[in-house]
Design an enzyme around this catalytic site. Structure first.
Site, PDB file in Angstrom:
ATOM      1  CE  LYS A  53      -3.803  -2.710   2.239  1.00  0.00           C
ATOM      2  NZ  LYS A  53      -4.325  -3.326   3.565  1.00  0.00           N
ATOM      3  CD  GLN A  97      -3.647  -4.641   6.616  1.00  0.00           C
ATOM      4  OE1 GLN A  97      -3.378  -3.082   6.218  1.00  0.00           O
ATOM      5  NE2 GLN A  97      -3.920  -5.918   5.639  1.00  0.00           N
ATOM      6  CG  ASP A 120     -10.336  -1.893   4.204  1.00  0.00           C
ATOM      7  OD1 ASP A 120      -9.970  -1.324   2.351  1.00  0.00           O
ATOM      8  OD2 ASP A 120      -9.979  -1.707   4.832  1.00  0.00           O
TER       9      ASP A 120
END
Ligand code: ADP
Length: 283
Positions: A53, A97, A120
């Site tokens: 990322k 995460q 997300d």
């Protein structure tokens, strides 16, 4: 057979996101887009994903704020951290995460994220939007990656029979809903599905998202199908393999995404697509 090359499309998306960010910054006074990543513990696999990322962010002119917490961090501390990030005007997207330790209430923590920064697409607000076909829906990165890959290769989704193997909250279900949104006729299979082979052979588009090494064999497929392999599994020798036995099916099907190099890279570029959109909305 057409190879659905996620790496190639990821690179194309990187180029177009980079131009989009640069153009926007020329026309508007705004800070660079910034993604906050909240990590708990130090799983090597999380580290690898976070590095990907960071590399992608650099490529497109975005920033990453990486917050690492010890394994034993309390729910309250994490929630406080996210509330601070919600208020931080220089942060446009926040992700937790995953996985995080089981003791922590994952959904409660994620739901603390301001929906406008939920890149997300995993907050309750966003899940509801996906269910109700709200135009503000942010597609979770894996689902967006699957749809983008199909669209890039001009694979029609509307009216097609799509079979998704796997019904997890994070992967299988959002992919199934995303396909439904694109007007496919969707079947969801899971561990208790009877005659999996029969179900998967009926598909025009088969999405394997079970997290089970080489679950899909030549007996599960038929000529003409499009196969999307979302699985990421590690063999005893630490090789990354998908849910599909690629070698066994590649000469039967019409198109297939490999592992690695298929949905994985698409997930990263899709996350940053969501970030750039959120950034524009917030400026
Ligand atoms: P992920 O987050 O990668 O999707 P999970 O372990 O949370 O992984 O979910 C795995 C999903 O795959 C479950 O919905 C499960 O029912 C499905 N699944 C696992 N093994 C099989 C199998 N042998 N046949 C059909 N479905 C399976």
């Amino acid at each position: 057979m057409i190879l659905l090359d996620g790496k190639k499309l990821r690179n194309l998306m990187a180029d177009s996101l980079k131009s989009a960010v640069a153009e926007y910054l020329q026309e508007n006074t705004a800070p660079q887009p910034k993604l906050a990543i909240v990590q708990v513990g130090d799983l090597p696999v999380s580290k690898a994903y976070i590095n990907q990322k960071k590399l992608f962010a650099e490529r497109i002119g975005a920033k990453v704020l990486h917050k690492i917490h010890p394994d034993k961090v309390s729910e309250t501390e994490l929630i406080e951290e996210i509330k601070k990030l919600n208020k931080n005007k220089s942060v446009h997207g926040i992700i937790v995460q995953l996985p995080i330790p089981d003791e922590l209430d994952k959904q409660k923590i994620i739901d603390t994220i301001d929906p406008i920064k939920d890149v997300d697409g995993l907050t309750a607000t966003n899940i509801k939007r996906l269910w109700t076909n709200d135009e503000r829906t942010v597609l979770p990165a894996t689902a967006l990656g699957v749809i983008s890959l199909l669209q890039h290769y001009d694979i029609e989704i509307e009216g097609k029979k799509a079979v998704v193997v796997g019904r997890s909250t994070l992967v299988g279900k959002p992919i199934a809903l995303a396909l439904l949104r694109e007007n496919a006729t969707v079947t969801i299979c899971h561990r208790l599905t009877k005659n999996l082979e029969e179900e998967t052979r009926r598909a025009d588009i088969l999405v394997a998202a079970a997290g089970s090494e080489h679950l899909i064999t030549k007996d599960h497929v038929k000529a003409g199908q499009v196969i999307i392999d979302v699985g990421i599994n590690f063999t005893k020798e630490e090789h990354m393999v998908g849910d599909v036995d690629f070698e066994a099916v590649k000469d039967i099907v019409a198109a297939i995404s490999p592992v690695p190099g298929g949905v994985g890279p698409m997930t990263v570029s899709s996350l940053f697509h969501n970030l750039v959109e959120a950034w524009k909305t917030q400026n």
